[in-house]
Design an enzyme around this catalytic site. Structure first.
Site, PDB file in Angstrom:
ATOM      1  N   HIS A   1      15.624  -5.874 -12.783  1.00  0.00           N
ATOM      2  CA  HIS A   1      15.125  -4.843 -11.853  1.00  0.00           C
ATOM      3  C   HIS A   1      15.765  -5.045 -10.478  1.00  0.00           C
ATOM      4  O   HIS A   1      15.952  -6.173 -10.047  1.00  0.00           O
ATOM      5  CB  HIS A   1      13.600  -5.001 -11.777  1.00  0.00           C
ATOM      6  CG  HIS A   1      12.881  -3.849 -11.147  1.00  0.00           C
ATOM      7  ND1 HIS A   1      12.965  -3.575  -9.809  1.00  0.00           N
ATOM      8  CD2 HIS A   1      12.055  -2.905 -11.663  1.00  0.00           C
ATOM      9  CE1 HIS A   1      12.221  -2.519  -9.517  1.00  0.00           C
ATOM     10  NE2 HIS A   1      11.662  -2.084 -10.644  1.00  0.00           N
TER      11      HIS A   1
ATOM     12  N   ASP B   1       0.497   5.380 -11.543  1.00  0.00           N
ATOM     13  CA  ASP B   1      -0.127   4.427 -10.623  1.00  0.00           C
ATOM     14  C   ASP B   1       0.764   3.936  -9.491  1.00  0.00           C
ATOM     15  O   ASP B   1       0.514   2.887  -8.915  1.00  0.00           O
ATOM     16  CB  ASP B   1      -0.594   3.215 -11.439  1.00  0.00           C
ATOM     17  CG  ASP B   1       0.551   2.567 -12.205  1.00  0.00           C
ATOM     18  OD1 ASP B   1       1.716   2.908 -11.937  1.00  0.00           O
ATOM     19  OD2 ASP B   1       0.282   1.721 -13.072  1.00  0.00           O
TER      20      ASP B   1
ATOM     21  N   GLU C   1      -1.494  10.510 -17.336  1.00  0.00           N
ATOM     22  CA  GLU C   1      -1.746   9.088 -17.638  1.00  0.00           C
ATOM     23  C   GLU C   1      -2.917   8.574 -16.796  1.00  0.00           C
ATOM     24  O   GLU C   1      -2.835   7.561 -16.091  1.00  0.00           O
ATOM     25  CB  GLU C   1      -0.497   8.222 -17.430  1.00  0.00           C
ATOM     26  CG  GLU C   1      -0.564   6.892 -18.166  1.00  0.00           C
ATOM     27  CD  GLU C   1       0.622   5.981 -17.877  1.00  0.00           C
ATOM     28  OE1 GLU C   1       0.671   5.367 -16.804  1.00  0.00           O
ATOM     29  OE2 GLU C   1       1.507   5.890 -18.749  1.00  0.00           O
TER      30      GLU C   1
ATOM     31  N   HIS D   1       8.934  -7.019 -13.249  1.00  0.00           N
ATOM     32  CA  HIS D   1       8.974  -6.542 -11.856  1.00  0.00           C
ATOM     33  C   HIS D   1       7.628  -6.576 -11.147  1.00  0.00           C
ATOM     34  O   HIS D   1       7.523  -6.170  -9.987  1.00  0.00           O
ATOM     35  CB  HIS D   1       9.502  -5.104 -11.805  1.00  0.00           C
ATOM     36  CG  HIS D   1       8.610  -4.107 -12.467  1.00  0.00           C
ATOM     37  ND1 HIS D   1       7.507  -3.580 -11.837  1.00  0.00           N
ATOM     38  CD2 HIS D   1       8.625  -3.574 -13.707  1.00  0.00           C
ATOM     39  CE1 HIS D   1       6.891  -2.748 -12.670  1.00  0.00           C
ATOM     40  NE2 HIS D   1       7.549  -2.726 -13.812  1.00  0.00           N
TER      41      HIS D   1
ATOM     42  N   GLU E   1      -1.284  -1.319  -8.371  1.00  0.00           N
ATOM     43  CA  GLU E   1      -1.433  -0.167  -9.272  1.00  0.00           C
ATOM     44  C   GLU E   1      -2.872   0.100  -9.696  1.00  0.00           C
ATOM     45  O   GLU E   1      -3.253   1.248  -9.908  1.00  0.00           O
ATOM     46  CB  GLU E   1      -0.541  -0.347 -10.511  1.00  0.00           C
ATOM     47  CG  GLU E   1       0.960  -0.257 -10.223  1.00  0.00           C
ATOM     48  CD  GLU E   1       1.588  -1.563  -9.747  1.00  0.00           C
ATOM     49  OE1 GLU E   1       0.853  -2.574  -9.624  1.00  0.00           O
ATOM     50  OE2 GLU E   1       2.796  -1.578  -9.473  1.00  0.00           O
TER      51      GLU E   1
ATOM     52  N   ARG F   1       4.535  -7.117  -8.869  1.00  0.00           N
ATOM     53  CA  ARG F   1       4.391  -7.778  -7.566  1.00  0.00           C
ATOM     54  C   ARG F   1       3.578  -9.069  -7.658  1.00  0.00           C
ATOM     55  O   ARG F   1       3.860 -10.038  -6.956  1.00  0.00           O
ATOM     56  CB  ARG F   1       3.727  -6.831  -6.574  1.00  0.00           C
ATOM     57  CG  ARG F   1       4.708  -5.868  -5.948  1.00  0.00           C
ATOM     58  CD  ARG F   1       4.010  -4.902  -5.014  1.00  0.00           C
ATOM     59  NE  ARG F   1       4.923  -4.315  -4.053  1.00  0.00           N
ATOM     60  CZ  ARG F   1       5.888  -3.459  -4.361  1.00  0.00           C
ATOM     61  NH1 ARG F   1       6.089  -3.093  -5.613  1.00  0.00           N
ATOM     62  NH2 ARG F   1       6.677  -2.987  -3.429  1.00  0.00           N
TER      63      ARG F   1
HETATM   64  C1  UD1 Z   1       7.579   0.344  -8.311  1.00  0.00           C
HETATM   65  C2  UD1 Z   1       6.073   0.656  -8.407  1.00  0.00           C
HETATM   66  C3  UD1 Z   1       5.480   0.074  -9.683  1.00  0.00           C
HETATM   67  C4  UD1 Z   1       6.274   0.494 -10.906  1.00  0.00           C
HETATM   68  C5  UD1 Z   1       7.736   0.125 -10.696  1.00  0.00           C
HETATM   69  C6  UD1 Z   1       8.578   0.603 -11.866  1.00  0.00           C
HETATM   70  C7  UD1 Z   1       4.658   0.794  -6.423  1.00  0.00           C
HETATM   71  C8  UD1 Z   1       3.911   0.032  -5.383  1.00  0.00           C
HETATM   72  N1  UD1 Z   1       5.378   0.059  -7.281  1.00  0.00           N
HETATM   73  O1  UD1 Z   1       7.723  -1.046  -8.105  1.00  0.00           O
HETATM   74  O2  UD1 Z   1       4.141   0.517  -9.821  1.00  0.00           O
HETATM   75  O3  UD1 Z   1       5.761  -0.156 -12.033  1.00  0.00           O
HETATM   76  O4  UD1 Z   1       8.213   0.760  -9.495  1.00  0.00           O
HETATM   77  O5  UD1 Z   1       9.836   0.009 -11.878  1.00  0.00           O
HETATM   78  O6  UD1 Z   1       4.631   2.008  -6.429  1.00  0.00           O
HETATM   79  N2  UD1 Z   1      15.320  -0.771  -5.711  1.00  0.00           N
HETATM   80  C9  UD1 Z   1      16.648  -0.383  -5.698  1.00  0.00           C
HETATM   81  N3  UD1 Z   1      17.005   0.680  -6.484  1.00  0.00           N
HETATM   82  C10 UD1 Z   1      16.147   1.354  -7.279  1.00  0.00           C
HETATM   83  C11 UD1 Z   1      14.800   0.928  -7.305  1.00  0.00           C
HETATM   84  C12 UD1 Z   1      14.406  -0.119  -6.506  1.00  0.00           C
HETATM   85  O7  UD1 Z   1      17.474  -0.962  -5.005  1.00  0.00           O
HETATM   86  O8  UD1 Z   1      16.553   2.313  -7.933  1.00  0.00           O
HETATM   87  C13 UD1 Z   1      14.894  -1.898  -4.835  1.00  0.00           C
HETATM   88  C14 UD1 Z   1      14.856  -1.491  -3.345  1.00  0.00           C
HETATM   89  O9  UD1 Z   1      15.261  -2.559  -2.559  1.00  0.00           O
HETATM   90  C15 UD1 Z   1      13.358  -1.187  -3.133  1.00  0.00           C
HETATM   91  C16 UD1 Z   1      12.748  -2.259  -4.011  1.00  0.00           C
HETATM   92  O10 UD1 Z   1      13.573  -2.311  -5.173  1.00  0.00           O
HETATM   93  O11 UD1 Z   1      12.960  -1.266  -1.783  1.00  0.00           O
HETATM   94  C17 UD1 Z   1      11.300  -2.042  -4.393  1.00  0.00           C
HETATM   95  O12 UD1 Z   1      11.052  -0.741  -4.919  1.00  0.00           O
HETATM   96  P1  UD1 Z   1       9.513  -0.240  -5.023  1.00  0.00           P
HETATM   97  O13 UD1 Z   1       9.505   1.081  -5.658  1.00  0.00           O
HETATM   98  O14 UD1 Z   1       8.855  -0.375  -3.698  1.00  0.00           O
HETATM   99  O15 UD1 Z   1       8.847  -1.332  -5.933  1.00  0.00           O
HETATM  100  P2  UD1 Z   1       9.053  -1.638  -7.464  1.00  0.00           P
HETATM  101  O16 UD1 Z   1       8.954  -3.115  -7.607  1.00  0.00           O
HETATM  102  O17 UD1 Z   1      10.255  -0.965  -7.967  1.00  0.00           O
HETATM  103  N1  UDP Z   2      13.594   1.075 -18.870  1.00  0.00           N
HETATM  104  C1  UDP Z   2      14.888   1.580 -18.693  1.00  0.00           C
HETATM  105  N2  UDP Z   2      15.895   0.695 -18.374  1.00  0.00           N
HETATM  106  C2  UDP Z   2      15.686  -0.640 -18.225  1.00  0.00           C
HETATM  107  C3  UDP Z   2      14.359  -1.139 -18.383  1.00  0.00           C
HETATM  108  C4  UDP Z   2      13.334  -0.251 -18.697  1.00  0.00           C
HETATM  109  O1  UDP Z   2      15.121   2.769 -18.822  1.00  0.00           O
HETATM  110  O2  UDP Z   2      16.638  -1.383 -17.943  1.00  0.00           O
HETATM  111  C5  UDP Z   2      12.508   2.022 -19.183  1.00  0.00           C
HETATM  112  C6  UDP Z   2      11.586   1.658 -20.313  1.00  0.00           C
HETATM  113  O3  UDP Z   2      12.062   2.169 -21.540  1.00  0.00           O
HETATM  114  C7  UDP Z   2      10.271   2.269 -19.896  1.00  0.00           C
HETATM  115  C8  UDP Z   2      10.325   2.264 -18.390  1.00  0.00           C
HETATM  116  O4  UDP Z   2      11.688   2.077 -18.045  1.00  0.00           O
HETATM  117  O5  UDP Z   2      10.177   3.629 -20.313  1.00  0.00           O
HETATM  118  C9  UDP Z   2       9.464   1.185 -17.818  1.00  0.00           C
HETATM  119  O6  UDP Z   2       9.695   1.073 -16.457  1.00  0.00           O
HETATM  120  P1  UDP Z   2       9.231  -0.176 -15.597  1.00  0.00           P
HETATM  121  O7  UDP Z   2       9.101  -1.367 -16.466  1.00  0.00           O
HETATM  122  O8  UDP Z   2      10.173  -0.255 -14.441  1.00  0.00           O
HETATM  123  O9  UDP Z   2       7.831   0.304 -14.994  1.00  0.00           O
HETATM  124  P2  UDP Z   2       6.334   0.251 -15.553  1.00  0.00           P
HETATM  125  O10 UDP Z   2       6.294   0.928 -16.874  1.00  0.00           O
HETATM  126  O11 UDP Z   2       5.926  -1.178 -15.596  1.00  0.00           O
HETATM  127  O12 UDP Z   2       5.576   0.993 -14.503  1.00  0.00           O
END
Ligand code: UD1
Ligand code: UDP
Length: 374
Positions: free
Chosen positions: A246, A98, A120, A214, A134, A216
């Protein structure tokens, strides 16, 4: 006849964890030509997963920007995938779940004339704002996809209600369980620096409350409430909170501002998947708004309080391992109190349940595609 070409496209940590076992199954089988494209919607949190599962993508769009926004990211995914699709010309494109990456990649794959395979598929809250964005990403991807790999009968039923053709839906279980099976025993024997550091960090004499978040829709007030609740919970006797925060700055900045340096609260960087699994196994209780963790924790028999008002994963609720607590501070505290003091309730919630499959989802997906592409 030449082999059919499959391209796996993903970009974030959870997609990588859940796609890894599918990629492994396809590569081991040798029945398709397989390539991997990461959008790198996440960077460090994605690379941690690629390292553990030893996946070396052929294409890396390297899209992540600091505090990126949905508009730019969505546009970038579509535009940057064009040359990848045009050069590789995949027959099948796999997307997962998603995220912005998955929905935009599905759309781009449709533009390119590839068949879209959605792993999924079919999870729904039917509330456009929860989880945001999502829920809409999932609904859009369902309209686009040709093959829908639904983890459970519930997700299949959702798709059928939306008039998705029954013969395009396959119930496989969730590949998160395949990944967990791979990691769960390995983490007890591997020599991992992060796990060694965790052993020094946690106090085995205390009950470990593991926290992640995390979403939104929880930005702002939701996270402030969560942090305030955690601060009160940390005062409980014999409790220790460990929180891998996160990297999203809307989360990271608030959590560090409110909780850094507080006693009994350990804020750490996001953990690699094996270290996180190791830590989950030692948790007394998990507090999270994550989707994937709602699926993993029941399999491990760890009670979870979900900091959301609705979930697209009702199976774990029904299994009794998960409860919804929202982001109301008093509600989080009251439910934590119950789980710390009511032994019978705690034990009832700790019974391992496996509503998400038996670890064979990836192989089932492979076999379904083979049958389909004949
Ligand atoms: C994203 C997904 C969400 C998913 C989540 C898993 C969308 C809209 N959101 O949200 O569905 O559940 O990932 O974690 O697709 N950042 C870093 N390093 C990283 C990752 C993120 O610095 O490795 C920071 C960056 O500043 C980035 C921000 O996090 O711009 C947001 O990342 P983004 O993927 O847009 O949103 P998530 O909240 O991670
Ligand atoms: N996870 C990880 N390290 C962490 C926190 C979570 O590897 O510090 C793993 C967790 O086991 C799960 C996945 O990340 O498999 C979940 O990711 P996240 O919560 O970012 O996204 P969501 O599942 O909500 O989309």
């Amino acid at each position: 006849m030449s082999m059919k070409k499959v391209l796996f496209v993903f970009g974030t940590r959870p997609e990588a964890i859940k796609m890894a076992p599918v990629i492994k199954a396809f590569v081991a089988d040798n029945g398709f030509e397989v390539k991997v494209c990461v959008t790198a919607q996440h960077r460090q949190m994605l690379d941690q997963v690629l390292d553990f599962f030893e996946i070396n993508p052929e294409f890396d769009l390297d899209l992540m920007k600091e505090n990126q926004n949905l508009y730019q990211l969505s546009a970038d995914v579509i535009v940057e995938l064009k040359p990848v699709f045009e050069s590789y010309k995949p027959d099948y494109v796999f997307v997962h779940g998603d995220t912005t990456t998955s929905t935009m990649a599905a759309l781009a794959a449709y533009y390119a004339g590839a068949k879209v395979c959605h792993v999924e598929a079919g999870l729904r809250t039917y509330n456009k704002q929860q989880p945001f964005p999502e829920e809409i990403n999932r609904q859009l991807t369902a309209r686009i996809a040709d093959l829908h790999f639904a983890p459970t009968q519930t997700s299949r039923a959702n798709l059928l209600n939306e008039h998705i053709a029954a013969d395009s839906i396959f119930v496989t279980g969730n590949t998160v369980i395949d990944a967990l099976h791979f990691a769960k025993t390995k983490v007890e024997t591997i020599n991992d620096e992060e796990i060694e550091t965790l052993k020094q960090l946690i106090d085995p004499g205390k009950r470990l409350i593991l926290v992640t978040g995390h979403r939104r829709e929880n930005f702002g007030e939701g996270f402030v409430n969560i942090c305030n609740a955690l601060q009160q919970i940390s005062a409980y006797e014999n409790v220790e909170i460990v929180y891998p925060v996160h990297f999203n700055p809307n989360v990271y900045d608030v959590v560090y501002e409110l909780l850094a340096g507080k006693s009994n609260i350990k804020l750490i960087k996001p953990l690699s998947y094996p270290a996180f699994v190791w830590l989950m196994k030692r948790a007394y209780l998990i507090l999270t708004d994550s989707g994937g963790i709602q699926e993993e924790a029941p399999a491990l028999g760890i009670p979870v309080m979900v900091m959301r008002n609705s979930t697209e994963r009702p199976e774990a609720l029904e299994a009794g391992t998960v409860i919804l607590v929202g982001t109301d501070k008093d509600n989080i505290i009251a439910n934590t109190h119950k789980l710390l003091t009511d032994k019978a309730l705690y034990e009832k919630m700790s019974i391992a349940a496996n509503p998400y499959g038996d670890g064979t989802a990836s192989v089932k997906i492979l076999e379904h595609l083979k049958a389909y592409s004949k």
